[in-house]
Design a protein around this motif. Structure first.
Motif, PDB file in Angstrom:
ATOM      1  N   SER A  42       0.822  -1.209   0.000  1.00 50.45           N
ATOM      2  CA  SER A  42       0.000   0.000   0.000  1.00 50.45           C
ATOM      3  C   SER A  42       0.859   1.262   0.000  1.00 50.45           C
ATOM      4  O   SER A  42       0.608   2.208  -0.759  1.00 50.45           O
ATOM      5  CB  SER A  42      -0.921   0.014   1.229  1.00 50.45           C
ATOM      6  OG  SER A  42      -1.822  -1.062   1.211  1.00 50.45           O
ATOM      7  N   VAL A  43       1.887   1.276   0.831  1.00 54.33           N
ATOM      8  CA  VAL A  43       2.705   2.472   0.977  1.00 54.33           C
ATOM      9  C   VAL A  43       3.586   2.696  -0.242  1.00 54.33           C
ATOM     10  O   VAL A  43       3.658   3.810  -0.773  1.00 54.33           O
ATOM     11  CB  VAL A  43       3.556   2.393   2.260  1.00 54.33           C
ATOM     12  CG1 VAL A  43       4.501   3.584   2.355  1.00 54.33           C
ATOM     13  CG2 VAL A  43       2.654   2.349   3.489  1.00 54.33           C
ATOM     14  N   VAL A  44       4.244   1.643  -0.711  1.00 49.94           N
ATOM     15  CA  VAL A  44       5.136   1.786  -1.869  1.00 49.94           C
ATOM     16  C   VAL A  44       4.355   2.222  -3.102  1.00 49.94           C
ATOM     17  O   VAL A  44       4.720   3.189  -3.787  1.00 49.94           O
ATOM     18  CB  VAL A  44       5.896   0.474  -2.128  1.00 49.94           C
ATOM     19  CG1 VAL A  44       6.590   0.501  -3.493  1.00 49.94           C
ATOM     20  CG2 VAL A  44       6.920   0.225  -1.022  1.00 49.94           C
ATOM     21  N   ASN A  45       3.266   1.543  -3.389  1.00 47.95           N
ATOM     22  CA  ASN A  45       2.513   1.838  -4.612  1.00 47.95           C
ATOM     23  C   ASN A  45       1.630   3.068  -4.471  1.00 47.95           C
ATOM     24  O   ASN A  45       1.456   3.821  -5.441  1.00 47.95           O
ATOM     25  CB  ASN A  45       1.698   0.612  -5.017  1.00 47.95           C
ATOM     26  CG  ASN A  45       2.574  -0.495  -5.558  1.00 47.95           C
ATOM     27  OD1 ASN A  45       3.020  -0.459  -6.694  1.00 47.95           O
ATOM     28  ND2 ASN A  45       2.854  -1.485  -4.716  1.00 47.95           N
ATOM     29  N   GLY A  46       1.061   3.292  -3.299  1.00 50.12           N
ATOM     30  CA  GLY A  46       0.285   4.506  -3.089  1.00 50.12           C
ATOM     31  C   GLY A  46       1.131   5.751  -3.215  1.00 50.12           C
ATOM     32  O   GLY A  46       0.693   6.776  -3.759  1.00 50.12           O
TER      33      GLY A  46
ATOM     34  N   ARG B 254       2.891   8.649  10.686  1.00 48.58           N
ATOM     35  CA  ARG B 254       1.579   8.234  11.185  1.00 48.58           C
ATOM     36  C   ARG B 254       0.431   8.515  10.205  1.00 48.58           C
ATOM     37  O   ARG B 254      -0.458   7.672  10.066  1.00 48.58           O
ATOM     38  CB  ARG B 254       1.312   8.880  12.551  1.00 48.58           C
ATOM     39  CG  ARG B 254       2.183   8.286  13.676  1.00 48.58           C
ATOM     40  CD  ARG B 254       1.941   8.994  15.005  1.00 48.58           C
ATOM     41  NE  ARG B 254       2.718   8.406  16.107  1.00 48.58           N
ATOM     42  CZ  ARG B 254       3.918   8.823  16.494  1.00 48.58           C
ATOM     43  NH1 ARG B 254       4.514   9.813  15.842  1.00 48.58           N
ATOM     44  NH2 ARG B 254       4.539   8.249  17.514  1.00 48.58           N
ATOM     45  N   PRO B 255       0.390   9.672   9.514  1.00 48.54           N
ATOM     46  CA  PRO B 255      -0.683   9.861   8.532  1.00 48.54           C
ATOM     47  C   PRO B 255      -0.685   8.808   7.426  1.00 48.54           C
ATOM     48  O   PRO B 255      -1.752   8.420   6.934  1.00 48.54           O
ATOM     49  CB  PRO B 255      -0.401  11.259   7.960  1.00 48.54           C
ATOM     50  CG  PRO B 255       0.326  11.964   9.063  1.00 48.54           C
ATOM     51  CD  PRO B 255       1.195  10.897   9.681  1.00 48.54           C
ATOM     52  N   ILE B 256       0.502   8.327   7.055  1.00 48.86           N
ATOM     53  CA  ILE B 256       0.592   7.282   6.026  1.00 48.86           C
ATOM     54  C   ILE B 256       0.056   5.962   6.569  1.00 48.86           C
ATOM     55  O   ILE B 256      -0.638   5.218   5.860  1.00 48.86           O
ATOM     56  CB  ILE B 256       2.048   7.124   5.547  1.00 48.86           C
ATOM     57  CG1 ILE B 256       2.491   8.353   4.763  1.00 48.86           C
ATOM     58  CG2 ILE B 256       2.211   5.863   4.698  1.00 48.86           C
ATOM     59  CD1 ILE B 256       1.764   8.578   3.458  1.00 48.86           C
ATOM     60  N   VAL B 257       0.346   5.662   7.823  1.00 52.08           N
ATOM     61  CA  VAL B 257      -0.192   4.449   8.445  1.00 52.08           C
ATOM     62  C   VAL B 257      -1.720   4.479   8.403  1.00 52.08           C
ATOM     63  O   VAL B 257      -2.376   3.500   8.013  1.00 52.08           O
ATOM     64  CB  VAL B 257       0.292   4.315   9.907  1.00 52.08           C
ATOM     65  CG1 VAL B 257      -0.420   3.164  10.602  1.00 52.08           C
ATOM     66  CG2 VAL B 257       1.809   4.108   9.958  1.00 52.08           C
TER      67      VAL B 257
ATOM     68  N   GLY C 132      -3.607   6.193   6.405  1.00 53.57           N
ATOM     69  CA  GLY C 132      -4.020   6.074   5.009  1.00 53.57           C
ATOM     70  C   GLY C 132      -4.019   4.640   4.525  1.00 53.57           C
ATOM     71  O   GLY C 132      -4.966   4.192   3.855  1.00 53.57           O
ATOM     72  N   ALA C 133      -2.973   3.889   4.877  1.00 53.94           N
ATOM     73  CA  ALA C 133      -2.875   2.496   4.448  1.00 53.94           C
ATOM     74  C   ALA C 133      -3.964   1.636   5.080  1.00 53.94           C
ATOM     75  O   ALA C 133      -4.616   0.833   4.404  1.00 53.94           O
ATOM     76  CB  ALA C 133      -1.499   1.934   4.789  1.00 53.94           C
ATOM     77  N   PHE C 134      -4.182   1.812   6.380  1.00 52.72           N
ATOM     78  CA  PHE C 134      -5.196   1.012   7.065  1.00 52.72           C
ATOM     79  C   PHE C 134      -6.606   1.402   6.638  1.00 52.72           C
ATOM     80  O   PHE C 134      -7.513   0.572   6.646  1.00 52.72           O
ATOM     81  CB  PHE C 134      -5.045   1.138   8.584  1.00 52.72           C
ATOM     82  CG  PHE C 134      -4.076   0.160   9.171  1.00 52.72           C
ATOM     83  CD1 PHE C 134      -4.512  -0.948   9.874  1.00 52.72           C
ATOM     84  CD2 PHE C 134      -2.708   0.332   9.008  1.00 52.72           C
ATOM     85  CE1 PHE C 134      -3.614  -1.871  10.409  1.00 52.72           C
ATOM     86  CE2 PHE C 134      -1.790  -0.574   9.537  1.00 52.72           C
ATOM     87  CZ  PHE C 134      -2.254  -1.684  10.240  1.00 52.72           C
ATOM     88  N   GLY C 135      -6.778   2.647   6.256  1.00 51.54           N
ATOM     89  CA  GLY C 135      -8.104   3.102   5.874  1.00 51.54           C
ATOM     90  C   GLY C 135      -8.451   2.938   4.413  1.00 51.54           C
ATOM     91  O   GLY C 135      -9.638   2.977   4.051  1.00 51.54           O
TER      92      GLY C 135
ATOM     93  N   ARG D  59      -3.697   1.209  -0.997  1.00 53.80           N
ATOM     94  CA  ARG D  59      -2.945   2.091  -1.895  1.00 53.80           C
ATOM     95  C   ARG D  59      -3.655   3.434  -2.070  1.00 53.80           C
ATOM     96  O   ARG D  59      -3.033   4.492  -2.038  1.00 53.80           O
ATOM     97  CB  ARG D  59      -2.768   1.431  -3.261  1.00 53.80           C
ATOM     98  CG  ARG D  59      -1.904   0.191  -3.282  1.00 53.80           C
ATOM     99  CD  ARG D  59      -1.767  -0.312  -4.713  1.00 53.80           C
ATOM    100  NE  ARG D  59      -0.959  -1.523  -4.818  1.00 53.80           N
ATOM    101  CZ  ARG D  59      -0.594  -2.079  -5.979  1.00 53.80           C
ATOM    102  NH1 ARG D  59      -0.976  -1.522  -7.121  1.00 53.80           N
ATOM    103  NH2 ARG D  59       0.138  -3.187  -5.978  1.00 53.80           N
ATOM    104  N   GLU D  60      -4.962   3.383  -2.285  1.00 54.71           N
ATOM    105  CA  GLU D  60      -5.722   4.608  -2.515  1.00 54.71           C
ATOM    106  C   GLU D  60      -5.674   5.523  -1.299  1.00 54.71           C
ATOM    107  O   GLU D  60      -5.570   6.747  -1.425  1.00 54.71           O
ATOM    108  CB  GLU D  60      -7.179   4.278  -2.858  1.00 54.71           C
ATOM    109  CG  GLU D  60      -8.011   5.506  -3.213  1.00 54.71           C
ATOM    110  CD  GLU D  60      -9.455   5.180  -3.540  1.00 54.71           C
ATOM    111  OE1 GLU D  60     -10.222   6.120  -3.812  1.00 54.71           O
ATOM    112  OE2 GLU D  60      -9.818   3.989  -3.511  1.00 54.71           O
ATOM    113  N   GLY D  61      -5.749   4.957  -0.110  1.00 52.46           N
ATOM    114  CA  GLY D  61      -5.701   5.752   1.106  1.00 52.46           C
ATOM    115  C   GLY D  61      -4.370   6.470   1.262  1.00 52.46           C
ATOM    116  O   GLY D  61      -4.324   7.638   1.675  1.00 52.46           O
ATOM    117  N   VAL D  62      -3.276   5.783   0.940  1.00 52.00           N
ATOM    118  CA  VAL D  62      -1.947   6.406   1.005  1.00 52.00           C
ATOM    119  C   VAL D  62      -1.849   7.530  -0.020  1.00 52.00           C
ATOM    120  O   VAL D  62      -1.398   8.641   0.279  1.00 52.00           O
ATOM    121  CB  VAL D  62      -0.846   5.355   0.777  1.00 52.00           C
ATOM    122  CG1 VAL D  62       0.520   6.020   0.610  1.00 52.00           C
ATOM    123  CG2 VAL D  62      -0.812   4.357   1.931  1.00 52.00           C
ATOM    124  N   SER D  63      -2.278   7.247  -1.244  1.00 51.84           N
ATOM    125  CA  SER D  63      -2.208   8.243  -2.311  1.00 51.84           C
ATOM    126  C   SER D  63      -3.043   9.475  -1.965  1.00 51.84           C
ATOM    127  O   SER D  63      -2.593  10.613  -2.141  1.00 51.84           O
ATOM    128  CB  SER D  63      -2.695   7.630  -3.624  1.00 51.84           C
ATOM    129  OG  SER D  63      -2.609   8.576  -4.682  1.00 51.84           O
TER     130      SER D  63
END
Length: 340
Positions: free
Chosen positions: A107-111, A291-294, A296-299, A302-306
């Motif tokens: 999620s983090v890498v691709n987002g 923390r905001p990225i975490v 985003g990923a859990f929520g 990939r889309e949440g991180v982006s």
């Protein structure tokens, strides 16, 4: 999906590990390590937020900066904003396990890539987690950074070889992880490094090397001396040393000592694009968000991180328009006031 939906889903998935507070300031989660909180009283985590809030932005609207340029040169890779996802591992240990480590890293890498930037992958006491990060970067042709814990030199150098083999953009060490409770609980030895030990590590790789966890001008100068190409001004999100100074507070002195000699990145308490602007005005070249990225990923995977990164980028763009900054190098101390 929007940011509010991402946060709502994350709050449910992270129940018991992160409250996804309206303001992520370290108050409710103080001492929750393992977990998402700050060490002991949570003072260092809270200070990151409090001191950054004491930096105020000067509003200006009579100027020619109508379409600011947010491009950021990161070791000859053009990013769409000076915002990079921080290296974080331990989804089960610190975040409850609603996402597997592989799901989180993917999620983090691709987002991040979708949002026009990159991610750093992290290390832990469990070697397989670093390998998962390396595999995620391999799948995107090395478009990211591998960050390694301050383990024994031979272990660090072996991990650097893995980053080299996938043509990672850069690699480095979060040297501020020297006293991590979570590492100690898992029985993995980590600790401080001498100048000679760092020289051995850095001379062993052809990748640009980043030292994460620099909090004094003296150690920033040592980072230059040992051959690092970038530093991250960081107190590990307030998770390693209670009552440590905030990153916003120490950044100006560090920038005065090494600006132009080494790339300066910073993390700690950055929640909005306005915060990104403040940190650049205080002397950073770019920033990391954790923390905001975490959340985003859990929520939203990939889309949440982006969405998290894009939202922050849009806020930075608006701030630059409303301060007269035509590009990142135009952001300076004259555009802020400091109330400490």
């Amino acid at each position: 999906m929007n940011i509010n939906e991402v946060r709502k889903i994350a709050k449910e998935k992270m129940k018991g590990y992160c409250r996804v507070c309206p303001v992520c300031n370290g108050v409710a989660c103080a001492g929750e390590v393992p977990g998402m909180g700050g060490s002991l009283t949570g003072s260092a985590f809270k200070s990151n937020i409090e001191d950054l809030n004491k930096v105020k932005v000067r509003l200006k609207t009579i100027h020619e900066a109508k379409e600011p340029n947010l491009d950021f040169n990161f070791f000859d890779i053009k990013l769409d904003a000076p915002i990079i996802s921080a290296p974080i591992t331990g989804t089960e240990f610190n975040m409850g396990g609603a996402l597997s480590e592989d799901e989180y890293i993917d999620s983090v890498v691709n987002g991040s890539l979708t949002a026009g930037t990159i991610a750093m992958i992290g290390d832990s006491a469990v070697p397989e987690l670093y390998d998962s990060g390396i595999d995620a970067l391999r799948k995107v042709h090395g478009k990211g950074v591998a960050i390694i814990k301050p383990k024994k030199n031979e272990v660090v150098i072996e991990a650097l070889r893995k980053a080299e083999n996938i043509n990672a953009i850069a690699a480095g060490m979060d040297i501020d992880g020297a006293g991590l409770v979570t590492m100690a609980l898992k029985g993995t030895p980590v600790g401080p490094k001498t100048v000679e030990e760092l020289k051995e590590i850095i001379s062993s790789t052809n990748l640009p090397f980043i030292l994460k966890g620099i909090m004094t001008k003296e150690e920033a100068l040592l980072a230059v001396e040992v051959g690092a190409k970038a530093i991250v001004v960081s107190n590990h999100g307030g998770r390693v040393l209670d009552h440590a100074q905030s990153t916003a507070k120490v950044l100006p002195e560090i920038a005065e000592a090494v600006k132009g000699k080494i790339m300066i990145l910073v993390d700690g308490g950055i929640r909005t694009g306005v915060d990104v602007f403040k940190m650049i005005a205080l002397g950073a070249d770019g920033i990391l968000i954790g923390r905001p990225i975490v959340i985003g990923a859990f929520g939203g995977y990939r889309e949440g991180v982006s969405l998290t990164i894009q939202d922050m980028r849009n806020q930075l763009l608006q701030t630059m328009i409303l301060t007269g900054a035509k590009d990142l190098t135009s952001i300076n101390k004259s555009m802020i006031s400091i109330e400490w």
